[in-house]
Design a protein around this motif. Structure first.
Motif, PDB file in Angstrom:
ATOM      1  N   ALA A  19     -14.421  -7.647   3.698  1.00  0.00           N
ATOM      2  CA  ALA A  19     -14.713  -9.051   4.019  1.00  0.00           C
ATOM      3  C   ALA A  19     -16.211  -9.341   4.071  1.00  0.00           C
ATOM      4  O   ALA A  19     -16.680 -10.031   4.966  1.00  0.00           O
ATOM      5  CB  ALA A  19     -14.052  -9.450   5.335  1.00  0.00           C
ATOM      6  N   VAL A  20     -16.963  -8.761   3.120  1.00  0.00           N
ATOM      7  CA  VAL A  20     -18.388  -9.075   3.074  1.00  0.00           C
ATOM      8  C   VAL A  20     -18.630 -10.102   1.967  1.00  0.00           C
ATOM      9  O   VAL A  20     -18.239  -9.888   0.820  1.00  0.00           O
ATOM     10  CB  VAL A  20     -19.233  -7.812   2.802  1.00  0.00           C
ATOM     11  CG1 VAL A  20     -20.706  -8.160   2.892  1.00  0.00           C
ATOM     12  CG2 VAL A  20     -18.879  -6.723   3.793  1.00  0.00           C
ATOM     13  N   SER A  21     -19.238 -11.199   2.318  1.00  0.00           N
ATOM     14  CA  SER A  21     -19.601 -12.201   1.325  1.00  0.00           C
ATOM     15  C   SER A  21     -21.062 -12.548   1.545  1.00  0.00           C
ATOM     16  O   SER A  21     -21.462 -12.847   2.669  1.00  0.00           O
ATOM     17  CB  SER A  21     -18.764 -13.476   1.499  1.00  0.00           C
ATOM     18  OG  SER A  21     -17.396 -13.148   1.406  1.00  0.00           O
ATOM     19  N   LEU A  22     -21.833 -12.476   0.501  1.00  0.00           N
ATOM     20  CA  LEU A  22     -23.215 -12.908   0.655  1.00  0.00           C
ATOM     21  C   LEU A  22     -23.801 -13.240  -0.696  1.00  0.00           C
ATOM     22  O   LEU A  22     -23.201 -12.958  -1.733  1.00  0.00           O
ATOM     23  CB  LEU A  22     -24.061 -11.838   1.360  1.00  0.00           C
ATOM     24  CG  LEU A  22     -24.140 -10.424   0.819  1.00  0.00           C
ATOM     25  CD1 LEU A  22     -25.000 -10.363  -0.429  1.00  0.00           C
ATOM     26  CD2 LEU A  22     -24.744  -9.523   1.877  1.00  0.00           C
ATOM     27  N   GLU A  23     -24.937 -13.883  -0.685  1.00  0.00           N
ATOM     28  CA  GLU A  23     -25.601 -14.219  -1.938  1.00  0.00           C
ATOM     29  C   GLU A  23     -27.039 -13.755  -1.893  1.00  0.00           C
ATOM     30  O   GLU A  23     -27.717 -13.905  -0.876  1.00  0.00           O
ATOM     31  CB  GLU A  23     -25.559 -15.732  -2.163  1.00  0.00           C
ATOM     32  CG  GLU A  23     -24.151 -16.252  -2.298  1.00  0.00           C
ATOM     33  CD  GLU A  23     -24.104 -17.494  -3.156  1.00  0.00           C
ATOM     34  OE1 GLU A  23     -25.160 -18.128  -3.320  1.00  0.00           O
ATOM     35  OE2 GLU A  23     -23.008 -17.809  -3.657  1.00  0.00           O
ATOM     36  N   LEU A  24     -27.477 -13.157  -2.979  1.00  0.00           N
ATOM     37  CA  LEU A  24     -28.879 -12.775  -3.089  1.00  0.00           C
ATOM     38  C   LEU A  24     -29.536 -13.731  -4.070  1.00  0.00           C
ATOM     39  O   LEU A  24     -28.982 -14.003  -5.133  1.00  0.00           O
ATOM     40  CB  LEU A  24     -29.017 -11.347  -3.617  1.00  0.00           C
ATOM     41  CG  LEU A  24     -28.325 -10.222  -2.852  1.00  0.00           C
ATOM     42  CD1 LEU A  24     -28.658  -8.886  -3.510  1.00  0.00           C
ATOM     43  CD2 LEU A  24     -28.765 -10.210  -1.405  1.00  0.00           C
ATOM     44  N   HIS A  25     -30.697 -14.241  -3.689  1.00  0.00           N
ATOM     45  CA  HIS A  25     -31.398 -15.140  -4.584  1.00  0.00           C
ATOM     46  C   HIS A  25     -32.784 -14.620  -4.869  1.00  0.00           C
ATOM     47  O   HIS A  25     -33.326 -13.842  -4.089  1.00  0.00           O
ATOM     48  CB  HIS A  25     -31.513 -16.532  -3.960  1.00  0.00           C
ATOM     49  CG  HIS A  25     -30.181 -17.169  -3.764  1.00  0.00           C
ATOM     50  ND1 HIS A  25     -29.429 -17.641  -4.802  1.00  0.00           N
ATOM     51  CD2 HIS A  25     -29.462 -17.361  -2.629  1.00  0.00           C
ATOM     52  CE1 HIS A  25     -28.299 -18.116  -4.321  1.00  0.00           C
ATOM     53  NE2 HIS A  25     -28.285 -17.960  -3.012  1.00  0.00           N
ATOM     54  N   CYS A  26     -33.328 -15.118  -5.978  1.00  0.00           N
ATOM     55  CA  CYS A  26     -34.672 -14.699  -6.319  1.00  0.00           C
ATOM     56  C   CYS A  26     -35.648 -15.100  -5.212  1.00  0.00           C
ATOM     57  O   CYS A  26     -35.519 -16.172  -4.619  1.00  0.00           O
ATOM     58  CB  CYS A  26     -35.122 -15.316  -7.639  1.00  0.00           C
ATOM     59  SG  CYS A  26     -36.803 -14.844  -8.059  1.00  0.00           S
ATOM     60  N   CYS A  27     -36.587 -14.195  -4.972  1.00  0.00           N
ATOM     61  CA  CYS A  27     -37.660 -14.460  -4.037  1.00  0.00           C
ATOM     62  C   CYS A  27     -37.181 -14.608  -2.599  1.00  0.00           C
ATOM     63  O   CYS A  27     -37.834 -15.260  -1.787  1.00  0.00           O
ATOM     64  CB  CYS A  27     -38.454 -15.698  -4.456  1.00  0.00           C
ATOM     65  SG  CYS A  27     -38.809 -15.726  -6.203  1.00  0.00           S
ATOM     66  N   ARG A  28     -36.026 -14.032  -2.309  1.00  0.00           N
ATOM     67  CA  ARG A  28     -35.595 -13.975  -0.913  1.00  0.00           C
ATOM     68  C   ARG A  28     -35.194 -12.547  -0.575  1.00  0.00           C
ATOM     69  O   ARG A  28     -34.667 -11.817  -1.408  1.00  0.00           O
ATOM     70  CB  ARG A  28     -34.405 -14.904  -0.679  1.00  0.00           C
ATOM     71  CG  ARG A  28     -34.792 -16.357  -0.497  1.00  0.00           C
ATOM     72  CD  ARG A  28     -33.568 -17.183  -0.147  1.00  0.00           C
ATOM     73  NE  ARG A  28     -33.279 -17.240   1.279  1.00  0.00           N
ATOM     74  CZ  ARG A  28     -33.931 -18.008   2.150  1.00  0.00           C
ATOM     75  NH1 ARG A  28     -34.937 -18.753   1.727  1.00  0.00           N
ATOM     76  NH2 ARG A  28     -33.602 -18.030   3.417  1.00  0.00           N
ATOM     77  N   ILE A  29     -35.467 -12.173   0.677  1.00  0.00           N
ATOM     78  CA  ILE A  29     -35.064 -10.844   1.126  1.00  0.00           C
ATOM     79  C   ILE A  29     -33.870 -10.991   2.061  1.00  0.00           C
ATOM     80  O   ILE A  29     -33.934 -11.749   3.033  1.00  0.00           O
ATOM     81  CB  ILE A  29     -36.204 -10.133   1.882  1.00  0.00           C
ATOM     82  CG1 ILE A  29     -37.408  -9.959   0.943  1.00  0.00           C
ATOM     83  CG2 ILE A  29     -35.738  -8.788   2.408  1.00  0.00           C
ATOM     84  CD1 ILE A  29     -38.608  -9.317   1.618  1.00  0.00           C
ATOM     85  N   THR A  30     -32.790 -10.301   1.708  1.00  0.00           N
ATOM     86  CA  THR A  30     -31.615 -10.318   2.566  1.00  0.00           C
ATOM     87  C   THR A  30     -31.499  -8.965   3.258  1.00  0.00           C
ATOM     88  O   THR A  30     -31.428  -7.931   2.581  1.00  0.00           O
ATOM     89  CB  THR A  30     -30.338 -10.563   1.743  1.00  0.00           C
ATOM     90  OG1 THR A  30     -30.508 -11.779   1.025  1.00  0.00           O
ATOM     91  CG2 THR A  30     -29.123 -10.630   2.643  1.00  0.00           C
ATOM     92  N   ALA A  31     -31.505  -8.960   4.581  1.00  0.00           N
ATOM     93  CA  ALA A  31     -31.339  -7.703   5.307  1.00  0.00           C
ATOM     94  C   ALA A  31     -29.881  -7.556   5.707  1.00  0.00           C
ATOM     95  O   ALA A  31     -29.243  -8.539   6.098  1.00  0.00           O
ATOM     96  CB  ALA A  31     -32.234  -7.674   6.537  1.00  0.00           C
ATOM     97  N   ILE A  32     -29.377  -6.340   5.568  1.00  0.00           N
ATOM     98  CA  ILE A  32     -28.012  -6.050   6.001  1.00  0.00           C
ATOM     99  C   ILE A  32     -28.122  -5.046   7.136  1.00  0.00           C
ATOM    100  O   ILE A  32     -28.634  -3.942   6.946  1.00  0.00           O
ATOM    101  CB  ILE A  32     -27.177  -5.468   4.846  1.00  0.00           C
ATOM    102  CG1 ILE A  32     -27.199  -6.430   3.655  1.00  0.00           C
ATOM    103  CG2 ILE A  32     -25.753  -5.191   5.296  1.00  0.00           C
ATOM    104  CD1 ILE A  32     -26.581  -5.858   2.404  1.00  0.00           C
ATOM    105  N   VAL A  33     -27.698  -5.446   8.324  1.00  0.00           N
ATOM    106  CA  VAL A  33     -27.838  -4.561   9.474  1.00  0.00           C
ATOM    107  C   VAL A  33     -26.472  -4.289  10.081  1.00  0.00           C
ATOM    108  O   VAL A  33     -25.492  -4.971   9.799  1.00  0.00           O
ATOM    109  CB  VAL A  33     -28.760  -5.169  10.555  1.00  0.00           C
ATOM    110  CG1 VAL A  33     -30.155  -5.379  10.006  1.00  0.00           C
ATOM    111  CG2 VAL A  33     -28.187  -6.466  11.083  1.00  0.00           C
TER     112      VAL A  33
END
Lengths: 250, 274, 304
Positions: A19-33
């Motif tokens: 049940a993981v949903s996320l979006e990665l976009h250019c020029c953004r940092i997404t942290a997964i903790v």
């Protein structure tokens, strides 16, 4: 750039994270903790199908990269992995020269022109701030570099392929604090250029780096996504008791 | 505390004893074996059942037997090892591995029987260097594969992940990423195989045969050095000295091969590291 | 670990590589069946007459009919094989394990290195050279004036020399594989090197050591030349230490050169018996190896 919908990863039929949903976009940092063992690294590996290398693994849900479904099996993983690079917990340069480390993949993907190879080498080494340190010993074995330098070389190696996204799997946890800081600054810098996902167990690091934050917690013997959104919002109001407990620990 | 030091003394005594034994055997070999050795001994064919003449023809035969054995076993062994190292848990790998374990346990004299039945008789090669070499290639295959597999597996998993994350093809990953660090281990496997082939006697008596003259081609029968030692010691009275000289030559060859390839492997690694 | 190699063929080269890998491995794996097939095929004559049972019921071995009928009893030779194997293990086991423990845990580093290379040299000496040494040096020494000296004792000693490096090196490897943390923990408790070896390392490495012993046993059963050269080669039940005997392997080596027809076929049956012995050992080794959590329980008992 990358969107994951309701993704789950299982080993030998046993689900480790779901049940993981996320979006990665250019020029953004997404942290997964999340706490250790909650499956955040497994999820990260699913994003460029590196899970293929792990025996008994299977991925559920949908993952699109640039609008293409990467789980359909139509696109070979080779092309995918060129566009979505990955950096691991422990620096893993090949036991070859510094130069060779960077050029190996380029040659593999068809670049034969020496001048262009040299140019690409310099460019990617400069991007990670390693050029001045190693420009006089490009022929030396990469194994002679320090841990932090090795990790930067690995990042340069991935950058040489001009990826659109980079996945970092706890990239600083095997390094000393000083080297870790250098890598962290580098990630911050790269965050202005491409899409980045970073798995970390270091909340202060997540706070420093993240534009977006995803929290995965351990529930009923498997990892589940419990919070997701812009980092400042999630830190202020996780909206979930487990996430709040985890984020509140520090 | 007294028990501790007593046991320690015992262990020292045992290992010194083992060392002394080795020194004794080698010294015996050298003192009895150096007498007959000369350039002529190394170049000429044996005469008078080995009481006179040299071992030149046997060296040639031995070389060709070992060359056939490793030449055939090396490619098959290498590719099998890659499959076993990369595809560890598939049903096929497990089946192959247990077959090889069984093959490894087969006594060399049984390989002799097998080689005689298959190569000499069924395939009509007769007692020949080719039969002997092919028999030995079957015999050294398990050890070749096992050491090569181990050296490939010793390459850290992270390297494979890195290669894969960069989108390298299997062929590139194998030859550019996995092979360089594994090469010294592979070389060790090769030496072990060559060593075994050189040392083998029982499997050769009924496959490569007893003929002592210089071989003209691979279908000629050729006596290996080890068979020669056996024959001189057992069947030719008064040839002990020559048997010892031949044994000394064989041991020196084995020693030199061992050292050379080890040096080469170390050199290779050193080059990698700089 | 499963990697992409040979699993998901992509480029044409990769596909070709996968085919090459698979066919090589299949070829290598099929060899054992080929060996079995040919040995059984060649043995078929003797398996028909006198039949497999005769090899275990006939009192002695006279495969060539000289008017009084042939006899195919292999039991005395089987006993000789087992006796020499047992004798060799009796000598080589304590020495080999002792030297291995010494090398891995007790010896000062430079000496351990020297010792290891000596043992490796010992391992590299061909069996026929050991046989020669046994025949020329050992046998007269054992025989004295009244005996030939060839027999069980000489064969066991020569054979033990060949097993010694195998046991030493496998013991050492098993001990070096014991996690450093366990040894450090033991040292922190004030245990000396010998106590560390006895209480922690050896129990934890038990499985590897036993595997080395089984391996050595297999080599002893299958060894031909070294034993052939010093055993005396008379077909007889093993009785005294200095009485000559003939092993299964030696029997094949001695007679194969002139054997024809039913005699030749009988020798392939002897080969089959030899393979059965070895197969039994492999199965035994498998039983030792299949205790799944053995290493965990071993380290658990070491912690006690």
């Amino acid at each position: 750039m990358i969107s994951a919908e309701n993704v789950s990863v299982a080993f030998d039929g046993k689900i480790v994270v779901e049940a993981v949903s996320l979006e990665l976009h250019c020029c953004r940092i997404t942290a997964i903790v999340g706490p250790s063992g909650c499956g955040k690294s497994s999820f990260l590996s699913a994003l460029n199908r590196l899970t293929d290398l792990m025996p008994g693994s299977s991925i559920g849900g949908r993952i699109h990269v640039d609008g293409v479904d990467i789980l359909s099996g139509k696109e070979p993983p080779v092309g995918l992995r060129q566009r979505v690079g990955m950096i691991f917990q422990r620096p893993n340069p090949f036991p070859l020269s510094i130069e060779r480390n960077i050029q190996l993949a380029l040659r593999e993907h068809g670049e034969r022109n020496r001048a262009k190879l040299a140019e690409a080498t310099e460019k990617s080494l400069r991007r990670v701030g390693l050029w001045d340190e190693v420009k006089d010993r490009l022929g030396e074995s990469a194994m002679r570099l320090s841990g932090g330098q090795q990790q930067r070389l690995c990042i340069a190696r991935a950058l040489a392929l001009e990826p659109q996204a980079l996945l970092f799997d706890e990239p600083t946890s095997a390094l000393d604090p000083l080297s870790a800081r250098v890598i962290e600054d580098l990630i911050q810098e790269l965050g202005h250029q491409l899409a980045i996902a970073i798995v970390t167990h270091d909340l202060s690091q997540a706070k420093r780096l993240a534009d977006d934050l995803t929290v995965i917690c351990y529930r009923d013997g498997r990892g589940v996504m419990v919070a997701c959104g812009p980092a400042t919002d999630v830190f202020r109001d996780p909206g979930d008791s487990d996430a709040a407990l985890y984020l509140g620990e520090r | 505390m007294r028990r501790e030091s007593g046991l320690k003394a015992l262990l020292w005594a045992i290992s010194m004893g083992v060392c002394a034994l080795l020194v004794w055997i080698v010294a015996d070999l050298v003192s009895r074996g150096t007498g007959p050795i000369s350039l002529e001994f190394l170049m000429a064919a044996p005469r008078d059942a080995g009481r006179a003449g040299g071992i030149g023809s046997l060296l040639v035969s031995t070389f060709w037997i070992v060359a056939v054995a490793t030449g055939v076993a090396l490619p098959i062994g290498f590719f099998s090892a890659v499959l076993l190292a990369e595809d560890t848990h598939s049903r096929m790998s497990r089946a192959v591995r247990s077959c090889l374990d069984m093959l490894n346990a087969v006594p060399s004299i049984v390989f002799g029987l097998f080689g005689n039945a298959l190569f000499c008789v069924a395939l009509g090669m007769g007692y020949s260097i080719l039969s002997g070499g092919l028999t030995l290639s079957c015999m050294i295959l398990p050890i070749l594969i096992r050491t090569m597999e181990q050296s490939l597996r010793a390459v850290p998993k992270e390297q494979r992940f890195a290669a894969s994350a960069l989108g390298l093809s299997d062929v590139t990953t194998l030859f550019r990423v996995l092979l360089p660090p594994a090469s010294s281990g592979m070389a060790v496997g090769l030496i072990l195989g060559v060593g075994r082939a050189l040392s083998e006697t029982a499997a050769l008596i009924f496959t490569a045969g007893y003929v002592t003259r210089f071989p003209d081609n691979l279908l000629d029968s050729g006596r290996s050095l080890s068979v020669h030692i056996f024959d001189l010691a057992m069947n030719v009275p008064g040839a002990d000295e020559r048997a010892y000289a031949s044994a000394l030559v064989l041991v020196v060859i084995l020693f030199v091969i061992n050292s050379c390839v080890r040096l080469a492997a170390r050199h290779f690694q050193a080059r990698l590291a700089t | 670990m499963r990697t992409s190699l040979a699993i998901a063929p992509r480029t044409r080269q990769d596909r070709a590589l996968g085919v090459v890998l698979r066919s090589s491995a299949l070829l290598a794996a099929s060899l054992i069946f080929l060996v079995l097939l040919f040995v059984v095929f060649e043995a078929r004559g003797a398996l028909a007459t006198p039949g497999f049972g005769a090899f275990f019921t006939d009192p002695s071995w006279h495969p060539v009919d000289d008017g009084t009928g042939s006899e195919y009893g292999v039991l005395p030779m089987l006993a000789a094989t087992l006796a020499t194997t047992f004798g060799a293990l009796l000598i080589a086991t304590p020495l080999g394990i002792g030297a291995g423990v010494f090398n891995a845990l007790v010896a000062p580093a430079p000496f351990a290195l020297l010792h290891r290379s000596l043992v490796e040299i010992l391992a590299g000496i061909p069996s026929v050279v050991y046989g020669l040494w046994g025949l020329v040096v050992l046998v007269p020494w054992i025989g004295g004036v009244s005996h030939s000296g060839q027999g069980l004792l000489a064969a066991s000693i020569v054979l033990s020399l060949m097993l010694l490096p195998t046991i030493t090196l496998s013991t050492e490897a098993a001990l070096l594989a014991v996690p450093k943390e366990q040894l450090q923990a033991a040292a922190a408790l004030g245990l000396g090197p010998i106590a560390r070896a006895r209480l922690v390392a050896v129990p934890a490495a038990r499985r590897g050591i036993v595997a080395g012993l089984v391996l050595a046993t297999g080599r002893a059963v299958g060894e031909t030349m070294a034993v052939l050269m010093v055993a005396g080669n008379v077909v007889a039940w093993p009785r005294g230490l200095r009485d000559p005997l003939r092993t299964l392997t030696g029997n094949i080596a001695l007679e194969m050169g002139y054997a024809t027809e039913s005699h030749r076929s009988a020798l392939f049956v002897v080969g089959l018996v030899l393979m059965l012995c070895v197969a039994l050992l492999v199965i035994l080794a498998g039983l030792f190896g299949s205790g799944k959590n053995h290493s965990v329980s071993a380290s658990g008992s070491a912690g006690r």
